[in-house]
Design an enzyme around this catalytic site. Structure first.
Site, PDB file in Angstrom:
ATOM      1  CE1 TYR A 237      -2.139  -6.342  10.852  1.00 53.79           C
ATOM      2  CE2 TYR A 237      -4.294  -7.394  10.877  1.00 53.79           C
ATOM      3  CZ  TYR A 237      -3.448  -6.434  10.380  1.00 53.79           C
ATOM      4  OH  TYR A 237      -3.900  -5.559   9.440  1.00 53.79           O
TER       5      TYR A 237
ATOM      6  CB  SER B 110      -7.146  -3.579   9.930  1.00 46.60           C
ATOM      7  OG  SER B 110      -7.789  -4.747   9.486  1.00 46.60           O
TER       8      SER B 110
ATOM      9  CG  ASP C  81      10.201  -0.242   3.722  1.00 47.63           C
ATOM     10  OD1 ASP C  81       9.094  -0.184   3.166  1.00 47.63           O
ATOM     11  OD2 ASP C  81      10.669  -1.312   4.194  1.00 47.63           O
TER      12      ASP C  81
ATOM     13  CE  LYS D  61      -2.458  -2.611  11.466  1.00 46.22           C
ATOM     14  NZ  LYS D  61      -1.474  -1.599  11.044  1.00 46.22           N
TER      15      LYS D  61
ATOM     16  CB  ILE E  30      -0.975  -0.009   1.196  1.00 49.85           C
ATOM     17  CG1 ILE E  30      -1.748  -1.331   1.233  1.00 49.85           C
ATOM     18  CG2 ILE E  30      -1.950   1.162   1.100  1.00 49.85           C
ATOM     19  CD1 ILE E  30      -2.598  -1.528   2.476  1.00 49.85           C
TER      20      ILE E  30
ATOM     21  CG  ASN F  65     -10.261  -8.141   2.625  1.00 48.68           C
ATOM     22  OD1 ASN F  65     -10.958  -7.666   3.521  1.00 48.68           O
ATOM     23  ND2 ASN F  65      -9.740  -9.343   2.699  1.00 48.68           N
TER      24      ASN F  65
ATOM     25  CG  ASN G 285      -3.401 -11.514   2.400  1.00 50.52           C
ATOM     26  OD1 ASN G 285      -2.243 -11.189   2.618  1.00 50.52           O
ATOM     27  ND2 ASN G 285      -4.342 -11.414   3.303  1.00 50.52           N
TER      28      ASN G 285
ATOM     29  CG  PHE H 296       1.593   2.718   4.687  1.00 50.46           C
ATOM     30  CD1 PHE H 296       0.262   2.400   4.461  1.00 50.46           C
ATOM     31  CD2 PHE H 296       2.117   3.825   4.056  1.00 50.46           C
ATOM     32  CE1 PHE H 296      -0.521   3.169   3.621  1.00 50.46           C
ATOM     33  CE2 PHE H 296       1.341   4.605   3.211  1.00 50.46           C
ATOM     34  CZ  PHE H 296       0.021   4.275   2.998  1.00 50.46           C
TER      35      PHE H 296
HETATM   36  C1  UD1 Z   1      -7.286 -10.309   7.165  1.00 52.46           C
HETATM   37  C2  UD1 Z   1      -7.772  -9.177   8.015  1.00 52.46           C
HETATM   38  C3  UD1 Z   1      -7.171  -7.896   7.572  1.00 52.46           C
HETATM   39  C4  UD1 Z   1      -5.690  -8.008   7.499  1.00 52.46           C
HETATM   40  C5  UD1 Z   1      -5.325  -9.111   6.551  1.00 52.46           C
HETATM   41  C6  UD1 Z   1      -3.819  -9.243   6.525  1.00 52.46           C
HETATM   42  C7  UD1 Z   1     -10.053  -9.530   8.833  1.00 52.46           C
HETATM   43  C8  UD1 Z   1     -11.499  -9.348   8.575  1.00 52.46           C
HETATM   44  N1  UD1 Z   1      -9.226  -9.060   7.901  1.00 52.46           N
HETATM   45  O1  UD1 Z   1      -7.953 -10.225   5.938  1.00 52.46           O
HETATM   46  O2  UD1 Z   1      -7.488  -6.897   8.468  1.00 52.46           O
HETATM   47  O3  UD1 Z   1      -5.140  -6.800   7.054  1.00 52.46           O
HETATM   48  O4  UD1 Z   1      -5.896 -10.316   6.998  1.00 52.46           O
HETATM   49  O5  UD1 Z   1      -3.392 -10.404   5.939  1.00 52.46           O
HETATM   50  O6  UD1 Z   1      -9.638 -10.040   9.841  1.00 52.46           O
HETATM   51  N2  UD1 Z   1      -9.178 -17.260   1.495  1.00 52.46           N
HETATM   52  C9  UD1 Z   1      -9.316 -18.499   0.882  1.00 52.46           C
HETATM   53  N3  UD1 Z   1      -8.197 -19.138   0.450  1.00 52.46           N
HETATM   54  C10 UD1 Z   1      -6.942 -18.600   0.567  1.00 52.46           C
HETATM   55  C11 UD1 Z   1      -6.802 -17.331   1.190  1.00 52.46           C
HETATM   56  C12 UD1 Z   1      -7.937 -16.702   1.653  1.00 52.46           C
HETATM   57  O7  UD1 Z   1     -10.423 -19.008   0.755  1.00 52.46           O
HETATM   58  O8  UD1 Z   1      -5.964 -19.241   0.164  1.00 52.46           O
HETATM   59  C13 UD1 Z   1     -10.362 -16.547   1.952  1.00 52.46           C
HETATM   60  C14 UD1 Z   1     -10.395 -16.237   3.429  1.00 52.46           C
HETATM   61  O9  UD1 Z   1     -10.987 -17.264   4.147  1.00 52.46           O
HETATM   62  C15 UD1 Z   1     -11.209 -14.947   3.441  1.00 52.46           C
HETATM   63  C16 UD1 Z   1     -10.896 -14.291   2.101  1.00 52.46           C
HETATM   64  O10 UD1 Z   1     -10.358 -15.321   1.272  1.00 52.46           O
HETATM   65  O11 UD1 Z   1     -12.563 -15.251   3.458  1.00 52.46           O
HETATM   66  C17 UD1 Z   1      -9.871 -13.190   2.222  1.00 52.46           C
HETATM   67  O12 UD1 Z   1      -8.766 -13.671   2.952  1.00 52.46           O
HETATM   68  P1  UD1 Z   1      -7.422 -12.836   3.089  1.00 52.46           P
HETATM   69  O13 UD1 Z   1      -7.009 -12.328   1.753  1.00 52.46           O
HETATM   70  O14 UD1 Z   1      -6.454 -13.667   3.856  1.00 52.46           O
HETATM   71  O15 UD1 Z   1      -7.851 -11.548   3.930  1.00 52.46           O
HETATM   72  P2  UD1 Z   1      -8.653 -11.483   5.328  1.00 52.46           P
HETATM   73  O16 UD1 Z   1      -8.426 -12.688   6.127  1.00 52.46           O
HETATM   74  O17 UD1 Z   1     -10.050 -11.093   5.017  1.00 52.46           O
END
Ligand code: UD1
Length: 340
Positions: free
Chosen positions: A150, A125, A32, A154, A13, A180, A200, A82
């Protein structure tokens, strides 16, 4: 040109925000420690903006280094903070590492800049909401017990900032609660650079599509949502970056005082399966995926009410899921041809 300290300015970001700051006529100065970013991002930034941004490499937990920085750069007018560790799972394994890094860096910044006329933007977040009782979630929703160290950093950071405003240690603060962030700059020269296996969703999808990973596992298909997979509010990182410029502008306007917090999302939720389909539609590339078990700590669904950001921050997300997916894909393809 107001000089803005961008901590973590080589991260995902941060690097996009450096570009938007320059587009808006600011003069960013990057700090950084490269603990979760690559120095090559500086060269990538210079390809976009036409010059190499000013960069200092040090850890903000080193207060002496920060004091030396303030002597080298005495005319900082704003800080966008950040720099932080962000891997939810790792924070559960190594909580002290997270509390130490994320809070010490904040405390050092606040104490070194205490009493100085500096506007402060903080990366918070949507994780502070946990599973909200009402959706879309507004900034007034109760803060739920953190699901991870984590997330707790925040929450605690927001409390510290509020107290620093009340005591006069900080002048103006805006905390931005990100939903996200995904996607990449339209030049495909900067984007998300996960170290090791991505945690992610979107980097996992792009790495699977390019053949670096075998398949995406969808974490759970038995949630109470339209297709059983979790819902999140995905937002393009360039829209998110622009919100930081909006926050600086709001604080520079003489009527803003104190502490405030804004949701940064699109106001819409998408399921994991919808994101996979959106990727396939936007890129024409099939994604190999399977349904797996739930991931511990995941909330079922969260998306933001962005009315306050629109009315008071004068900012709105403009880019849709298609651009989020196609730009993330262009970046992944760029990386595979030009490894950093
Ligand atoms: C989380 C936190 C966010 C943080 C971020 C950092 C929450 C709501 N959000 O985001 O604040 O900044 O982590 O990493 O707590 N998924 C899959 N398969 C994968 C990866 C993810 O199905 O391989 C799904 C997860 O279950 C989720 C969605 O995709 O439903 C997004 O996941 P991800 O990208 O990891 O972000 P969050 O967990 O939402």
């Amino acid at each position: 040109m107001a000089k803005i300290l961008v901590t973590g300015g080589l991260g995902f970001i941060g690097s996009h925000t450096v570009v938007e700051l320059i587009n808006a006529g600011y003069d960013p100065v990057i700090v950084d420690d490269l603990s979760n970013s690559q120095p090559q991002i500086l060269d990538q930034l210079s390809k976009i903006i036409g010059f190499k941004p000013v960069f200092y490499q040090f850890d903000l937990c080193d207060k002496q280094k920060l004091i030396e920085f303030t002597k080298a750069e005495p005319d900082i007018e704003g800080i966008i903070h950040f720099a932080a560790f962000k891997a939810v799972g790792e924070s559960v394994q190594k909580p002290l590492k997270y509390y130490h890094n994320n809070l010490t860096s904040l405390l050092n910044l606040l104490s070194v800049y205490s009493g100085k006329p500096v506007d402060f933007v903080f990366s918070s977040s949507c994780t502070v909401y946990g599973q909200p009782d009402e959706l879309p979630v507004t900034e007034n929703a109760p803060i739920k017990p953190a699901q991870s160290p984590y997330g707790n950093t925040k929450q605690i950071a927001e409390e510290i900032l509020k107290d620093a405003i009340a005591s006069g240690d900080a002048k103006n603060v805006i905390a931005l609660r990100y939903f996200n962030p995904v996607g990449a700059h339209d030049s495909a020269l900067i984007g998300e650079l996960p170290i090791g296996v991505p945690q992610n969703l979107v980097p996992f999808i792009t790495q699977t599509a390019i053949g670096k990973r075998e398949k995406v596992t969808v974490f759970g298909s038995d949630y109470n949502t339209r297709d059983g997979s979790c819902v999140r509010d995905y937002i393009h990182v360039v829209d998110l970056a622009k919100a930081h410029v909006a926050a600086l502008r709001l604080m520079a306007n003489g009527t803003y005082k104190g502490y405030d917090v804004f949701n940064l999302g699109t106001g819409n939720g998408n399921t994991v399966l919808e994101i996979i389909t959106a990727f396939e539609l936007a890129t024409g590339v099939k994604v190999n995926y399977e349904i797996g078990p739930r991931r511990s700590g995941d909330v079922e669904q969260v998306w933001g009410d962005v009315t306050k950001s629109s009315n008071e921050l004068h900012w709105k997300a403009e880019l849709g899921i298609d651009v989020m997916m196609s730009s993330a894909w262009e970046w992944e393809k760029y990386l595979s041809e030009n490894p950093l």
